[in-house]
Design an enzyme around this catalytic site. Structure first.
Site, PDB file in Angstrom:
ATOM      1  N   ASP A  26       0.857  -1.172   0.000  1.00 47.21           N
ATOM      2  CA  ASP A  26       0.000   0.000   0.000  1.00 47.21           C
ATOM      3  C   ASP A  26       0.902   1.233   0.000  1.00 47.21           C
ATOM      4  OD1 ASP A  26      -2.527   1.376   0.199  1.00 47.21           O
ATOM      5  OD2 ASP A  26      -2.018   1.802   2.283  1.00 47.21           O
ATOM      6  N   ASP A  28      -0.361   5.105   0.694  1.00 48.50           N
ATOM      7  CA  ASP A  28      -0.723   6.085   1.729  1.00 48.50           C
ATOM      8  C   ASP A  28      -0.669   5.444   3.102  1.00 48.50           C
ATOM      9  OD1 ASP A  28      -1.344   8.414   0.127  1.00 48.50           O
ATOM     10  OD2 ASP A  28      -3.088   7.304  -0.600  1.00 48.50           O
ATOM     11  N   ASP A 225      -1.363  -0.611   6.101  1.00 46.88           N
ATOM     12  CA  ASP A 225      -1.593   0.035   7.395  1.00 46.88           C
ATOM     13  C   ASP A 225      -3.049  -0.024   7.812  1.00 46.88           C
ATOM     14  OD1 ASP A 225      -2.323   1.961   5.306  1.00 46.88           O
ATOM     15  OD2 ASP A 225      -2.570   3.387   6.954  1.00 46.88           O
TER      16      ASP A 225
END
Length: 342
Positions: A26, A28, A225
């Site tokens: 990922d 961001d 995250d």
């Protein structure tokens, strides 16, 4: 351990960049936030790549094109090619192309990344509900997306035009904090129309399919995250995952995770790719990791011992997840997390 019966984080005697052939990362909250590199991210990714691991950047953010994302990563110090970037815009464009005639018009509620992905599939982006679109495609358009774009979506959907969304992340990390994401914008259109979109992005199968098709990964690990997109997407794809604590997920959310949100591994940041992972051991009805032992006593999480905060968190995960079984752990975790400084 099966992803579907996970009651503790796994250990790994082998560094993760050697145990897996491809990291599905990922962006961001993992590699950068608000356009700036997260601490340790660049050096860790360069080291993993130099060591032979393939890196693929998998993002639910449909705003930017793969070319733009790759250029940004390269500016940050991580050499990346556009072909190594997989976006939810690409996933939703493929999904739309499977449901409408070749060359069909698609009303775009979003940014350039969505337009480029639709053209890649031979579809024609249009701007108005009066342009006779065969579908509505909605993706993150940035903080300056005009309110009138939602009205155009509403007009088309009310006429029976099928609605597709790149993703439904309610929030997105920014340099100033957590901002509304595409999911918040989708809610605006849902409330106005009463309709439901077909969604392509993480954690749903279209995004996993797009990633596999574009990377050819044989033994991938998902790195993210967010529990509800990255980790759940790995769960749905039945692949291993690494949660890093550099984005939106905190310790309390991790301990409360239901099975589909429980990562294979937990680490502070992307340095975790370059190391093994410690084992979490059963210890007389409790669970230990490093110098910590975690248990449930009198309907409360208890942590005894000393050591690194991450080891304590891993032990607590085992106790909380085992206690919760197939549900979400509702035990108060504030005291034990404060003890770890988390």
């Amino acid at each position: 351990m099966s992803q579907r019966s996970r009651t503790r984080p796994d250990g790994s005697a082998t560094a993760l960049d050697k145990a897996y052939d491809t990291a599905l990362l990922d962006l961001d909250g993992v590699v950068y936030a608000g356009g700036e590199a997260i601490e340790y991210a660049v050096d860790s990714l360069v080291a993993a790549r130099d060591g032979g691991m393939r890196l693929a950047y998998v993002t639910n953010n449909a705003l930017r094109t793969p070319d733009a994302v790759a250029a940004h990563l390269t500016e940050l110090g991580v050499p990346a090619e556009p072909a190594e970037v997989i976006t939810s815009a690409q996933a939703v464009a493929r999904l739309i192309a499977e449901h409408v005639p070749a060359g069909a018009r698609v009303l775009v509620i979003g940014g350039e990344g969505l337009r480029v992905a639709l053209r890649e599939r031979g579809l024609e982006p249009v701007e108005s509900a009066d342009d006779d679109p065969a579908a509505v495609a909605q993706g993150y358009g940035g903080p300056d997306l005009p309110w009138g774009r939602f009205a155009e979506a509403g007009y088309a959907i009310a006429r029976g035009v099928p609605w597709f969304a790149s993703n439904t992340d309610l929030t997105i990390p920014s340099a100033r904090g957590i901002a509304p994401g595409n999911g918040a914008a989708v809610e605006v259109v849902r409330i106005a129309t009463g309709a439901e979109p077909r969604v392509a992005g993480k954690p749903l199968p279209p995004m996993h399919r797009e990633t596999v098709l574009r990377t050819g990964a044989k033994r991938p690990i998902v790195v993210g995250d967010r529990l509800d997109t990255d980790i759940e997407g790995a769960f749905n794809g039945d692949v291993d995952s690494l949660l890093v604590l550099t984005g939106v997920t905190d310790g309390a959310q991790l301990l409360a995770a239901e099975p589909k949100h429980r990562p294979t591994y937990v680490d502070a940041d992307l340095r975790g790719l370059l190391t093994g992972q410690p084992e979490v051991e059963a210890r007389d009805g409790a669970f230990g990791c490093g110098g910590w032992t975690a248990s449930v006593r009198n309907d409360a999480l208890v942590l005894d011992g000393d050591g690194g905060a991450l080891d304590g968190l891993r032990a607590l995960c085992a106790s909380a997840w085992t206690h919760a079984g197939d549900g979400a752990c509702a035990l108060d975790s504030g005291k034990v997390l404060a003890k770890l400084g988390l």
